[in-house]
Design a protein around this motif. Structure first.
Motif, PDB file in Angstrom:
ATOM      1  N   LYS A  76      -5.041 -11.773   6.058  1.00 49.68           N
ATOM      2  CA  LYS A  76      -4.684 -10.921   4.910  1.00 49.68           C
ATOM      3  C   LYS A  76      -5.912 -10.648   4.043  1.00 49.68           C
ATOM      4  CE  LYS A  76      -0.950 -13.331   3.418  1.00 49.68           C
ATOM      5  NZ  LYS A  76      -0.286 -13.864   4.620  1.00 49.68           N
TER       6      LYS A  76
ATOM      7  N   TRP B 139      -8.519 -24.259  16.111  1.00 50.62           N
ATOM      8  CA  TRP B 139      -7.974 -24.918  14.915  1.00 50.62           C
ATOM      9  C   TRP B 139      -8.574 -26.313  14.741  1.00 50.62           C
ATOM     10  CZ3 TRP B 139      -5.902 -24.428  10.403  1.00 50.62           C
ATOM     11  CH2 TRP B 139      -5.282 -25.516   9.795  1.00 50.62           C
TER      12      TRP B 139
ATOM     13  N   ALA C 213     -12.032 -26.040  13.419  1.00 50.27           N
ATOM     14  CA  ALA C 213     -12.068 -25.619  12.018  1.00 50.27           C
ATOM     15  C   ALA C 213     -11.685 -26.784  11.108  1.00 50.27           C
ATOM     16  CB  ALA C 213     -11.135 -24.425  11.807  1.00 50.27           C
ATOM     17  N   MET C 214     -10.778 -27.635  11.597  1.00 52.39           N
ATOM     18  CA  MET C 214     -10.279 -28.765  10.803  1.00 52.39           C
ATOM     19  C   MET C 214     -11.092 -30.035  10.987  1.00 52.39           C
ATOM     20  SD  MET C 214      -7.984 -27.768   9.025  1.00 52.39           S
ATOM     21  CE  MET C 214      -8.946 -26.276   9.132  1.00 52.39           C
TER      22      MET C 214
ATOM     23  N   SER D  71      -0.554 -23.531  -7.230  1.00 52.64           N
ATOM     24  CA  SER D  71      -1.560 -22.455  -7.225  1.00 52.64           C
ATOM     25  C   SER D  71      -2.371 -22.566  -5.942  1.00 52.64           C
ATOM     26  CB  SER D  71      -2.478 -22.532  -8.454  1.00 52.64           C
ATOM     27  OG  SER D  71      -3.351 -23.641  -8.373  1.00 52.64           O
ATOM     28  N   TYR D  72      -3.227 -21.573  -5.698  1.00 48.12           N
ATOM     29  CA  TYR D  72      -4.015 -21.539  -4.467  1.00 48.12           C
ATOM     30  C   TYR D  72      -5.495 -21.747  -4.786  1.00 48.12           C
ATOM     31  CZ  TYR D  72       0.190 -19.291  -2.507  1.00 48.12           C
ATOM     32  OH  TYR D  72       1.466 -19.007  -2.102  1.00 48.12           O
TER      33      TYR D  72
ATOM     34  N   ARG E 161      -2.611 -11.162  -8.819  1.00 51.88           N
ATOM     35  CA  ARG E 161      -2.445 -12.177  -9.871  1.00 51.88           C
ATOM     36  C   ARG E 161      -3.462 -13.311  -9.759  1.00 51.88           C
ATOM     37  NH1 ARG E 161       3.263 -14.800  -7.594  1.00 51.88           N
ATOM     38  NH2 ARG E 161       2.599 -14.896  -5.420  1.00 51.88           N
ATOM     39  N   TYR E 162      -4.126 -13.407  -8.597  1.00 58.57           N
ATOM     40  CA  TYR E 162      -5.087 -14.499  -8.409  1.00 58.57           C
ATOM     41  C   TYR E 162      -6.442 -14.172  -9.024  1.00 58.57           C
ATOM     42  CZ  TYR E 162      -1.474 -14.953  -4.890  1.00 58.57           C
ATOM     43  OH  TYR E 162      -0.272 -14.998  -4.254  1.00 58.57           O
TER      44      TYR E 162
ATOM     45  N   HIS F 154       1.122 -24.029   8.998  1.00 59.80           N
ATOM     46  CA  HIS F 154       0.598 -22.836   8.317  1.00 59.80           C
ATOM     47  C   HIS F 154       1.317 -21.569   8.764  1.00 59.80           C
ATOM     48  CE1 HIS F 154      -2.318 -25.101   6.171  1.00 59.80           C
ATOM     49  NE2 HIS F 154      -2.656 -25.702   7.280  1.00 59.80           N
TER      50      HIS F 154
ATOM     51  N   TYR G  20       1.748 -17.158 -12.750  1.00 59.94           N
ATOM     52  CA  TYR G  20       0.781 -17.787 -11.852  1.00 59.94           C
ATOM     53  C   TYR G  20      -0.370 -18.324 -12.692  1.00 59.94           C
ATOM     54  CZ  TYR G  20      -2.624 -18.725  -8.287  1.00 59.94           C
ATOM     55  OH  TYR G  20      -3.525 -19.372  -7.492  1.00 59.94           O
ATOM     56  N   PRO G  21      -0.809 -19.572 -12.506  1.00 56.40           N
ATOM     57  CA  PRO G  21      -0.246 -20.583 -11.626  1.00 56.40           C
ATOM     58  C   PRO G  21       1.210 -20.877 -11.959  1.00 56.40           C
ATOM     59  CG  PRO G  21      -2.377 -21.302 -12.468  1.00 56.40           C
ATOM     60  CD  PRO G  21      -2.003 -20.080 -13.235  1.00 56.40           C
ATOM     61  N   PHE G  22       1.963 -21.322 -10.934  1.00 55.49           N
ATOM     62  CA  PHE G  22       3.386 -21.557 -11.134  1.00 55.49           C
ATOM     63  C   PHE G  22       3.614 -22.931 -11.771  1.00 55.49           C
ATOM     64  CE2 PHE G  22       7.515 -23.145  -9.653  1.00 55.49           C
ATOM     65  CZ  PHE G  22       8.311 -22.222 -10.299  1.00 55.49           C
TER      66      PHE G  22
ATOM     67  N   PRO H  46      -2.203 -21.057   1.490  1.00 62.07           N
ATOM     68  CA  PRO H  46      -1.460 -21.940   0.580  1.00 62.07           C
ATOM     69  C   PRO H  46      -1.750 -23.441   0.683  1.00 62.07           C
ATOM     70  CG  PRO H  46      -0.002 -20.231   1.386  1.00 62.07           C
ATOM     71  CD  PRO H  46      -1.320 -20.037   2.091  1.00 62.07           C
ATOM     72  N   ALA H  47      -1.741 -23.997   1.896  1.00 60.72           N
ATOM     73  CA  ALA H  47      -1.927 -25.450   1.991  1.00 60.72           C
ATOM     74  C   ALA H  47      -3.339 -25.814   2.458  1.00 60.72           C
ATOM     75  CB  ALA H  47      -0.876 -26.067   2.904  1.00 60.72           C
TER      76      ALA H  47
ATOM     77  N   TRP I  78       7.218 -16.512  -5.543  1.00 61.12           N
ATOM     78  CA  TRP I  78       6.380 -17.704  -5.364  1.00 61.12           C
ATOM     79  C   TRP I  78       7.033 -18.660  -4.381  1.00 61.12           C
ATOM     80  CZ3 TRP I  78       1.604 -18.853  -5.730  1.00 61.12           C
ATOM     81  CH2 TRP I  78       1.198 -20.181  -5.699  1.00 61.12           C
TER      82      TRP I  78
ATOM     83  N   VAL J 100      -6.289 -10.583   0.992  1.00 56.52           N
ATOM     84  CA  VAL J 100      -6.422 -11.446  -0.192  1.00 56.52           C
ATOM     85  C   VAL J 100      -7.257 -12.690   0.122  1.00 56.52           C
ATOM     86  CG1 VAL J 100      -4.310 -12.822   0.160  1.00 56.52           C
ATOM     87  CG2 VAL J 100      -5.094 -12.324  -2.185  1.00 56.52           C
TER      88      VAL J 100
ATOM     89  N   PHE K 235     -10.626 -20.701   8.706  1.00 58.33           N
ATOM     90  CA  PHE K 235      -9.254 -21.198   8.541  1.00 58.33           C
ATOM     91  C   PHE K 235      -8.248 -20.080   8.801  1.00 58.33           C
ATOM     92  CE2 PHE K 235      -5.507 -22.686   6.455  1.00 58.33           C
ATOM     93  CZ  PHE K 235      -5.579 -24.054   6.342  1.00 58.33           C
TER      94      PHE K 235
ATOM     95  N   LEU L  24       4.304 -21.659   6.516  1.00 53.51           N
ATOM     96  CA  LEU L  24       3.896 -21.267   5.163  1.00 53.51           C
ATOM     97  C   LEU L  24       3.661 -19.764   5.086  1.00 53.51           C
ATOM     98  CD1 LEU L  24       1.589 -24.315   4.671  1.00 53.51           C
ATOM     99  CD2 LEU L  24       3.135 -23.580   2.867  1.00 53.51           C
TER     100      LEU L  24
ATOM    101  N   ILE M 113      -8.468 -15.812  -2.368  1.00 51.43           N
ATOM    102  CA  ILE M 113      -7.920 -17.168  -2.357  1.00 51.43           C
ATOM    103  C   ILE M 113      -8.003 -17.736  -0.946  1.00 51.43           C
ATOM    104  CG2 ILE M 113      -6.323 -16.912  -4.305  1.00 51.43           C
ATOM    105  CD1 ILE M 113      -4.124 -16.274  -2.151  1.00 51.43           C
TER     106      ILE M 113
END
Lengths: 175, 162
Positions: A42, B31, B34-35, A121-122, A55-56, B66, B150-152, A63-64, B81, A44, A34, B69, A60
């Motif tokens: 990254k 992509w 992968a999806m 959250s992730y 913080r995780y 993405h 976190y979590p938010f 995000p989506a 966040w 992370v 992905f 994001l 992770i």
């Protein structure tokens, strides 16, 4: 212009699926493919030592990620690609979410109009992701190129143990 | 990774852009694979151009989101966040496009003990076509204020003033 939002279509507004769990728990190699595909390598997402200090508390997924976590089930014997052998198949599935009824509209094209996300959250490797979907609205607008039907779908994503991940409003467009 | 406090941010400032591409059919295929997305408009040129009258196979909207994001999450950093984001897939992108995800601060809201910053965001190709207009809201800590949890949970935000 023809009204496509018939009583049959209106009847599915508000329909809600039960919570569905993704076919597999989040896997490290799936996360790797992905972030490599979105060109976002990254640490992370892959370096456990570095991610532990964040913080995780560990690596992770992006995000989506949860939005794409729902794959063909191991017990689904119907191969979706078999439909490609049907000369009438237009490459479009109108079953927009598992557990929700198909949208009974015969317009030939289905496009993704966009998303609106609220993030909490992730996902972590090993998390089981669950999702519940609702048809929030279905309405028609007549444009220069013909009728367009907008289908607004809310998806709530959480881990199986109840940690909220994100809430999504997705607008699909049939035209 | 940056660390930004609410006080550091000014309305109308740009955030650092993110560049992807030039895009190729292989990026799209990577992509889609992968999806497990098998829609032929992403890999079958004849289907895309003849049956769907598209200019070419097209870059997945699901991929472009993405990039948006990443743009905002990277700017929010490990202490902020990315709370909300929205975007519309209005314009298509095709192989050969070079994409710039960009963002600009349009508003600040004091939600004591945190701050919320609203951004306008977009994804432009080399011709300047901005095909994915959107917006985002980022929660930032205040200087000497508490860390964003976190979590938010949006209930940590104070009432919006003004």
């Amino acid at each position: 212009m023809k009204n496509h939002v018939t009583d049959d279509v209106r009847a599915i507004i508000g329909a809600q699926s039960s919570w569905n769990e993704a076919t597999n728990a989040v896997e490290a190699s799936e996360v790797r493919r992905f972030f490599q595909a979105i060109i976002d390598p990254k640490p992370v997402y892959w370096d456990e030592d570095q991610a532990k200090e964040t913080r995780y508390g560990g690596t992770i997924a992006p995000p989506a990620f949860a939005v794409h976590a729902f794959r063909r089930g191991t017990d689904e014997t119907i191969d979706p690609l078999d439909a490609g052998l049907d000369p009438e198949f237009d490459g479009v599935s109108r079953a927009l979410r598992p557990g929700l009824p198909s949208v009974p509209i015969a317009l030939p094209r289905v496009l993704n109009g966009g998303y609106e996300y609220e993030l909490f959250s992730y996902p972590r490797v090993g998390d089981r992701i669950k999702c519940r979907s609702t048809y929030r609205d279905i309405y028609q607008r007549d444009g220069k190129t013909g009728p367009m039907v907008f289908i607004v779908i809310e998806d709530e994503y959480a881990t199986a143990d109840g940690r909220p991940l994100l809430k999504s409003l997705n607008t699909m467009i049939m035209r | 990774m940056t660390t930004i406090c609410f006080e550091d941010v000014e309305v109308s400032q740009d955030i650092p852009s993110l560049f992807k591409g030039p895009m190729t059919t292989a990026h799209i295929m990577r992509w889609s694979a992968a999806m497990e997305n098998w829609h032929p408009i992403h890999f079958d040129w004849r289907f895309a151009t003849e049956q769907h009258k598209l200019p070419d196979v097209i870059v997945n909207g699901s991929w472009k989101q993405h990039v948006m994001l990443q743009l905002v999450a990277d700017w929010a950093g490990e202490t902020g966040w990315l709370w909300k984001i929205r975007f519309q897939f209005r314009g298509m992108n095709v192989p050969g496009d070079t994409l710039e995800a960009w963002g600009r601060v349009v508003a600040k809201h004091d939600r004591h003990p945190f701050g919320v910053v609203d951004l306008q965001i977009g994804l432009k190709n080399q011709k300047g076509d901005d095909g994915t207009p959107g917006s985002a809201s980022v929660v930032l800590p205040k200087r000497n204020g508490p860390a964003v949890p976190y979590p938010f949970d949006p209930r940590v935000l104070g009432p919006q003033k003004g």
